[in-house]
Structure formats: structure tokens, C-alpha cells
Scaffold this motif. Structure first.
Motif, short mmCIF file in Angstrom:
data_model
loop_
_atom_site.label_atom_id
_atom_site.label_comp_id
_atom_site.label_asym_id
_atom_site.label_seq_id
_atom_site.Cartn_x
_atom_site.Cartn_y
_atom_site.Cartn_z
N VAL A 162 0.85 -1.20 0.00
CA VAL A 162 0.00 0.00 0.00
C VAL A 162 0.88 1.25 0.00
O VAL A 162 0.66 2.20 -0.75
N TYR A 163 1.92 1.21 0.84
CA TYR A 163 2.83 2.36 0.95
C TYR A 163 3.48 2.65 -0.40
O TYR A 163 3.59 3.79 -0.83
N ASN A 164 3.93 1.58 -1.05
CA ASN A 164 4.58 1.71 -2.35
C ASN A 164 3.64 2.34 -3.38
O ASN A 164 4.04 3.19 -4.17
N SER A 165 2.38 1.95 -3.33
CA SER A 165 1.39 2.51 -4.26
C SER A 165 1.20 3.99 -4.01
O SER A 165 1.10 4.79 -4.94
N LEU A 166 1.15 4.37 -2.73
CA LEU A 166 0.98 5.79 -2.40
C LEU A 166 2.20 6.59 -2.85
O LEU A 166 2.06 7.71 -3.35
N LEU A 167 3.39 6.01 -2.67
CA LEU A 167 4.60 6.72 -3.08
C LEU A 167 4.60 6.93 -4.60
O LEU A 167 4.93 8.00 -5.09
N LYS A 168 4.19 5.89 -5.32
CA LYS A 168 4.09 6.02 -6.79
C LYS A 168 3.17 7.18 -7.15
O LYS A 168 3.48 7.99 -8.01
N SER A 169 2.03 7.22 -6.48
CA SER A 169 1.05 8.25 -6.77
C SER A 169 1.64 9.64 -6.49
O SER A 169 1.46 10.57 -7.28
N PHE A 170 2.38 9.75 -5.38
CA PHE A 170 3.01 11.04 -5.05
C PHE A 170 4.03 11.42 -6.12
O PHE A 170 4.06 12.56 -6.58
N LEU A 171 4.86 10.46 -6.52
CA LEU A 171 5.92 10.76 -7.49
C LEU A 171 5.31 11.17 -8.84
O LEU A 171 5.83 12.05 -9.52
N LEU A 172 4.21 10.50 -9.20
CA LEU A 172 3.55 10.85 -10.46
C LEU A 172 3.01 12.29 -10.40
O LEU A 172 3.20 13.07 -11.32
N ASN A 173 2.35 12.60 -9.26
CA ASN A 173 1.84 13.97 -9.08
C ASN A 173 2.96 14.98 -9.20
O ASN A 173 2.84 15.99 -9.88
N GLU A 174 4.04 14.69 -8.50
CA GLU A 174 5.17 15.62 -8.45
C GLU A 174 5.74 15.82 -9.86
O GLU A 174 6.05 16.92 -10.28
N ARG A 175 5.83 14.72 -10.59
CA ARG A 175 6.41 14.79 -11.94
C ARG A 175 5.52 15.61 -12.87
O ARG A 175 5.98 16.47 -13.61
N LEU A 176 4.21 15.33 -12.80
CA LEU A 176 3.28 16.05 -13.68
C LEU A 176 3.30 17.54 -13.36
O LEU A 176 3.31 18.38 -14.27
N ILE A 177 3.32 17.86 -12.08
CA ILE A 177 3.32 19.28 -11.70
C ILE A 177 4.59 19.95 -12.19
O ILE A 177 4.56 21.06 -12.71
N ASN A 178 5.72 19.24 -12.08
CA ASN A 178 6.98 19.81 -12.58
C ASN A 178 6.93 20.06 -14.08
O ASN A 178 7.36 21.09 -14.57
N PHE A 179 6.40 19.09 -14.81
CA PHE A 179 6.32 19.24 -16.27
C PHE A 179 5.39 20.40 -16.65
O PHE A 179 5.72 21.23 -17.49
N LEU A 180 4.23 20.45 -15.99
CA LEU A 180 3.29 21.52 -16.30
C LEU A 180 3.87 22.88 -15.94
O LEU A 180 3.67 23.87 -16.65
#
Lengths: 167, 578
Positions: B358-376
Motif C-alpha cells: 500500500v505504501y509503495n502505491s501511495l509513493l508512486k502516486s506522489f511521485l507521479l503527481n510531483e512529476r506532472l506538476i513539474n512538467f506543467l
């Protein structure tokens, strides 16, 4: 009459210039050249010579003001590269300039501060005035000296108002 | 002389106090008390507690040698085959066993079962715990007739072997109190594990809901703490879309190191790539091509500091078997988690447990958010500079060189269209801008206190407003997550401090006082408790509070004797009342 303008814009900062490739920086530099030319044509028409001191080192505002002793400050409001370093959030670019404006106003209460931004909004306008800006302007991206030239009359007006206030 | 009744009473008296002190050291503290009492009872040099789950592998829970804990937290011993060795005999018969010399060939009829498995044991364990001893007693701890745990006591070879009387004394203790004590220990352990998992998930959830920068060491910690890995290596993809760099966080033996692998292009078939035929989790072992490739890449990587290179290579050298879990999500290659063990073929123990999954899934979700925000954010920046300036230059050139074109309706329409498009994209980029929320801090704290009171019935929480009007509230700029981080940390610090005092002075009634004062354009919150100083595990909580207070443009002042924390928040004057 000579007027020294201390011109803070992230276009001059190393941080910003390191982020963008040269072929993209050229458009920003064209605009700066147009502003410079717009202000430099003024001596015959208005009797005022503008001495432009350009800097991107907004954190060193105190040292630069003490060293240059400007008559007026011209400051860009949006500093995304600096915000990225300071807040890890580019979108907080205005927080960089707004805190600098507040600090400058605190230490130099009589120094006129003209600020501008490319895409103004009501909140930013309110915050800029609340933090001590003397005038809030829209930045015109057009790289034409003729279009930038009216800025000098705004600056002259601010100088006159400051002189009246000092009497 | 200490007898088994006194030993039991000592243990039973101490257990609840240790348990209330909470934290992840509580189980070890309880087990140390149990083992100290039992080793003292029969003058043993080494004591061990082994859990024997039904149908599963045996797990060494605690080892005390010469009065000190031997088993370190970050060391994961190989699980035991419960049906083998002398413990296997105890499990089979349900009876305790006394052995004069575990290394003697003819110690038991039908051969010495320990010698049969000695070679397969962890070499450190064999060297430190088995080699120096001769005489041992193994006691079964039962629930009804089922053995779920064993206690093993041993004496050094140069000492007199255990006697039948020693064994009888231990049996009495074991039959009367063994199950009670061990059930209690298991219960406390499970409770602490659940609390810690909850705490980690909550922290991750708050990180996702904030614009705080990620602390890579902090987010990697649960993989180390909640897995059977001796070596943890997590690679996070970093940098822009055009470059391939990775931040590597490697952990071994309590040492954590962050290393930037600049311009690190993953090899073909690397787990860092999420190819259409990639299968995860990956299982591998020392000497396989994946490990060898990675080792060689580290060896030849330019720009790495020597200490970093040595540490990463030492980590890789100590791995005998490993599993790799991806941090990739929705086609975005975000990194990997490598869980390594110094034991061969350890895959089935290395795989993530449900909490880590579960923790790993949440971390993935955070990293994806962070990446998208950086790109945008990058896109938004490009629109701002040089987009608008480029358009401004085109208009300028037209004015100078072909002004008649500016009268052309098609040209006007095209330029206006471009201007509108850039403006729209610019505004869309601003949608992601972090907006501070205004929160009525007085009401917020009141709700927090009301939420904590039922959870902490043994602590009195006093809450008062020293001046000003409680009902009219007082607004500050903050988010719920920021305030939660600050106040949850303060509460948990106070609870620990109060527990510490209760450990020392059992008649203490815990008290937390929160005093709020309005002062000009600030609001002061004083947080005070009647606990006593304790040893902090990481000290990370205080750093978090300071960081959040800085972000809120407030300040924090901590004083000792009495220990109290003063938080100063700037208030919003215009909308302060009502």
C-alpha cells in the motif's frame, strides 16, 4: 536631469539564464533592448536622461540600493526560477518580488517603486500595493521602443510626486 | 536467591509500564526484562526467544547475550526450520529439553539434531551464540497444547552444565506465566506495528496533499523498517524530460546515503525501464547480469565521490538475493525499490508485505503527481518566457517591416488567436498554483483537542484562550495538513514525555496545556505538558514542526524546564473576525 533607475528583472539573473537555451533567451533580450531604447530617447523630448542599472540579484537588493543609490526602482513581479529554488514551487514567483518590495519599502520609505507583470490580476495588484509598490503596471511584451517609451513618463511622474512629498 | 515467583512478579509488574511507553522499542524492552529475569534465575549466559507460527518459519524475536541485546534491529536472521534441531524436538513432543553439550556427537538418541542443521545457520549467529555454549535448556510456551514460542537458555562451555533443578524451575515459570507474558508481548508488538504503519501511511497521505518537497531519506525508511531486507536501494527518476538522472538512496546497517546518478541512461532490459514486456517484481541474486551491470556502471560512473561509490558498491557486494519493485505508474518510469538480503535465496521473505504494498502505491502516486506538476510548471514557464516575448517580437517586426499586414483581418485574427492561446495556457498552468487556505486556528485546535481526548483518557487536556473572544475565531493562512503535521507531532512528543514520567513516577496524572493568546497581528499558541525528557529516536518531528512554521511565516520557540513550545502564527487581519 539624470534619473538612475534600478531595474530588477529575472531576465538578468544567472538562475533564469541558465534555465533557458540561448535561442529562447533572445526574445527576452530583444524586449529589454526595446525598453532600454524607449527610455534612452528621452533627453530631447522630456529633458530627462535615464541611467538604467540592470540586475537579476533580487536577494542582494539592500547592497545594490546602498551602492547605486537609485532614484527609482523598476521591478518585475514574476521570478519563477528563484521561487523554484526557494519554495520548490515556480508558481510562487511573485512571492519573491513581493517580499523584496515590502522589505525595500520598510528600509527606504521614500524610494518610488514601479512594478509590472506580464499577466496582471486583481489579487497581485492588491498585494503589490499592500506591500509598498508606488505604481503597478502591465508589462507589454512588444519589442518596440516606441511602445515602451511611455514608461519614461510614468517614471518622471513618480519622480515628481516623490519630490513633492519630500518638500 | 531469586526464584521463579519473584522473577515472574518482577516481569509482570514492569510489563504494563514498559508497554505504555509505546514506541517501537517497547517490545525489545519487554523482552529484555523477560530474558534478564530468566537468565538470572538459572545463571544462563545467553537467552533467546523464538516465535514458532503454525505452519510457518521460526523467527528469532530476541537474543540476550551477557546481559545485552545481541540481535540488532537492522539485522535479519535467516528464518528457522521449526521442525529441525533441538527446537524441532521440543515442538514435536511439547516437552522442555535439557542438553549437556549441544556439540557432542551422541547427545541424543538417533544423532544430534543440532549438528545436522548447524551448517545451514546464519554464520554470525552460529559463531556468537552457538559456538561458545555447551549446555542448553529449551522451554516450550503453549496455548493449550499448541507450542507457539520457545525460550532457549544456554551456558558457556567453561561453566557447569544446567541441572534438572534448573529445568524444573524454568518449567514452573513457563507453565504458569509463559503464555501470559508471550501473548502480551505479541499483542504489544502487533499494536505497535499497526500504529507505525498507520503513522507512515498518514505521513505519506499528508505529503501527497501538500506542496512540500519530498525528503527522500524519510520516504525510504519504511522499506528498511518493515521489510526483511538488510540492504535497501531506492532509485528515483529525477531531472527534466530530456535527461535521465536518478537519485539513489541506499541503506545498510543503519547508514543512509543519498547519491545523484547524473545522466544515468538505463541499460536495455533494466528494471528502470517500464517496457511493454517488463514483469515485476523481479527476483535476482548475486552475480546475475543485472547486479553485475549495475556494479560496473557505478564503478565507471564519472563524478561520483569516492565515499558514495564505495558505499553503494559495499551495499551491492553484501547482497546475495534481492527483489525489485517498480515505482512506475501509468507508463511513467519513476524508479525502483531494491530489497536485498545477505542470505541466499531469501526472495520469499523479501517480498513486500501488505503494508509496504500500500505504501509503495501511495509513493508512486506522489511521485507521479510531483512529476506532472513539474512538467506543467516547465510548460507554463516556457509560455511566459519566451512565448509572450517571441509573439511580441513578431508583432514588432510586423509593425516595422510590414505595417500594412497589421490591417489585414486574417493577420489580426491569427495574432489574436496566438495571444489568446498563450494566455489560456498560461492561466491553465496557474491552476496548479498552491493556494493557502484560511483556517480558524482557534476552532481548529478545539476540534483537535476534542478528537484527542477520547484517545488519551489518562491525560487531561486543558485548553484555554487567555485573551480575546473564543467564539469569534482567529484566521491564519495554512492548510489542514500543515497544522496536522505541527500539532500531531506536538501531541506525540507530549505523550512520550508523559509516558516517560509515568515510567519513573507511576502516580503521575498526565496533563497537556494549550494556551492561546491574541497579540496584534499574531496568535500565540503555547503547548506545555508535565512529562519528562526522553531520548528521541530520530528528532525528525521537531524539524518537521520548524519547517512547517517557516512555511507559514510564523515562528517557534522551545524552552526547557518546564518543556514548552510557543508557536506564533501571523493572522489575517482583514477577515479576522466573523
Amino acid at each position: 536631469m539624470k534619473v538612475k533607475v534600478l531595474f530588477f528583472d529575472d531576465i538578468f539573473s544567472k538562475l533564469f539564464r541558465d534555465e533557458l537555451p540561448q535561442d529562447q533567451l533572445v526574445w527576452d533580450d530583444n524586449w529589454v533592448a526595446a525598453v532600454e531604447k524607449g527610455l534612452s530617447e528621452s533627453d530631447d523630448r522630456s529633458g530627462v536622461i535615464f541611467d538604467l542599472v540592470k540586475t537579476g540579484d533580487i536577494d542582494a537588493w539592500r547592497e545594490i540600493i546602498e551602492q547605486e543609490k537609485p532614484d527609482i526602482i523598476l521591478i518585475d513581479l514574476f521570478w519563477p526560477a528563484q521561487a523554484s529554488v526557494k519554495f520548490k514551487d515556480r508558481n510562487r514567483g511573485a512571492d519573491i518580488s513581493l517580499s523584496a518590495i515590502a522589505a525595500i519599502r520598510n528600509e527606504f520609505p521614500d524610494l518610488p517603486i514601479a512594478c509590472y507583470t506580464l499577466k496582471p490580476d486583481k489579487d497581485l495588484l492588491e498585494q503589490a500595493y499592500r506591500n509598498g509598490a508606488t505604481i503597478f503596471l502591465e508589462k507589454v511584451a512588444l519589442a518596440l521602443p516606441e511602445v515602451q517609451s511611455p514608461l519614461k513618463y510614468v517614471l518622471i511622474y513618480l519622480m515628481r510626486q516623490a519630490a513633492i512629498a519630500k518638500r | 536467591m531469586i526464584n521463579h515467583t519473584i522473577a515472574a512478579e518482577t516481569i509482570l509488574e514492569k510489563l504494563p509500564i514498559i508497554a505504555i511507553s509505546g514506541g517501537d522499542t517497547a517490545v525489545d524492552s519487554i523482552l529484555m526484562e523477560v530474558m534478564k529475569a530468566l537468565t538470572a534465575l538459572v545463571h544462563a549466559d545467553i537467552g533467546q526467544i523464538t516465535l514458532l507460527p503454525k505452519g510457518g518459519m521460526g523467527e528469532k524475536l530476541y537474543v540476550l547475550k551477557d546481559g545485552r541485546p545481541w540481535l540488532k534491529k537492522e539485522v535479519h536472521l535467516k528464518p528457522l526450520e521449526p521442525n529441525k534441531g533441538f527446537t524441532g524436538r521440543v515442538l514435536e513432543t511439547g516437552e522442555s529439553i535439557l542438553i549437556q553439550d549441544i556439540w557432542a556427537e551422541g547427545e541424543m538418541e538417533g544423532g544430534n539434531p543440532f549438528l545436522e542443521i548447524a551448517e545451514s545457520m546464519d554464520r554470525h549467529y552460529l559463531q556468537d551464540i552457538k559456538k561458545p555454549v555447551a549446555s542448553i535448556i529449551i522451554l516450550p510456551i503453549k496455548r493449550g497444547s499448541e507450542v507457539f514460542c520457545s525460550i532457549e537458555l544456554s551456558r558457556y562451555r567453561n561453566k557447569k552444565p544446567f541441572s534438572i533443578d534448573d529445568k524444573k524451575m524454568l518449567e514452573k515459570f513457563s507453565s504458569r506465566y509463559g503464555s501470559l507474558v508471550m501473548d502480551y508481548v505479541i499483542d504489544v508488538r502487533d499494536r505497535i506495528t499497526v500504529n507505525m504503519a498507520h503513522d507512515k501511511l498518514l505521513k505519506m497521505a499528508r505529503l501527497i496533499a501538500s506542496n512540500n518537497p519530498i525528503d527522500h531519506r524519510e520516504v525510504v525508511e519504511p522499506y528498511t523498517r518493515h521489510s526483511a531486507a538488510d540492504v535497501t536501494m531506492v532509485l528515483f527518476k529525477t531531472g527534466s524530460i530530456h535527461e535521465s538522472s536518478f537519485r539513489l538512496v541506499a541503506t545498510q546497517g543503519g547508514v543512509v546515503r543519498e547519491v545523484l546518478l547524473s545522466n544515468f541512461m538505463p541499460s536495455s532490459g533494466s528494471s528502470l525501464r517500464d517496457g511493454f514486456d517488463s514483469i515485476f517484481p523481479v527476483e535476482g541474486e548475486a552475480g546475475d547480469s543485472r547486479m553485475d551491470d549495475f556494479y560496473d556502471r557505478i564503478e565507471t560512473m564519472p563524478g561520483l565521490q569516492r565515499e558514495d561509490r564505495d558505499f553503494v558498491q559495499a551495499c551491492l557486494n553484501s547482497v546475495e538475493s534481492y527483489v525489485i519493485y517498480p515505482l512506475h505508474i501509468l507508463g511513467q518510469e519513476l524508479g525502483i525499490v531494491i530489497l536485498g538480503s545477505s542470505h541466499k535465496g531469501f526472495w520469499k521473505y523479501l517480498h513486500m508485505n501488505p503494508f509496504l504494498t500500500v505504501y509503495n502505491s501511495l509513493l508512486k502516486s506522489f511521485l507521479l503527481n510531483e512529476r506532472l506538476i513539474n512538467f506543467l510548471s516547465d510548460i507554463s514557464l516556457k509560455i511566459h518566457n519566451p512565448g509572450f516575448y517571441c509573439l511580441g517580437a513578431i508583432k514588432g517586426i510586423l509593425v516595422k517591416k510590414a505595417p500594412e499586414l497589421l490591417a489585414d483581418p486574417q493577420m489580426i485574427s491569427a495574432l489574436n488567436g496566438m495571444e489568446d492561446l498563450l494566455s489560456e495556457l498560461h492561466d491553465q498552468g496557474r491552476v496548479l498554483r498552491w493556494r493557502d487556505k484560511t483556517i480558524d486556528i482557534i476552532k481548529w485546535i478545539r476540534v483537535l483537542v476534542e478528537r484527542h481526548e477520547p484517545k488519551l483518557p489518562w491525560i487531561t487536556i486543558e485548553y484555554r484562550l487567555e485573551n480575546g473572544d473564543l467564539a469569534s475565531g482567529c484566521k491564519i493562512m495554512a492548510s489542514d495538513e500543515q497544522l496536522e503535521t505541527i500539532f500531531e507531532n506536538l501531541f506525540s512528543n507530549s505523550v512520550r514525555a508523559i509516558k516517560r514520567r509515568i515510567e519513573k513516577e507511576s502516580s503521575t496524572i498526565g496533563r497537556i496545556e494549550i494556551t492561546i493568546r491574541e497579540k496584534d497581528s499574531f496568535i500565540e499558541v503555547m503547548f506545555k505538558d508535565n512529562g519528562m525528557g526522553y531520548k528521541t529516536v530520530s528528532g525528525y518531528g521537531s524539524i518537521q514542526i520548524k519547517e512547517e512554521m517557516e512555511r507559514l511565516r510564523g515562528s517557534i520557540n522551545i524552552t526547557r524546564d518546564p518543556y514548552q513550545t510557543l508557536l506564533i502564527f501571523p493572522t489575517i487581519q482583514d477577515s479576522k473576525k466573523g
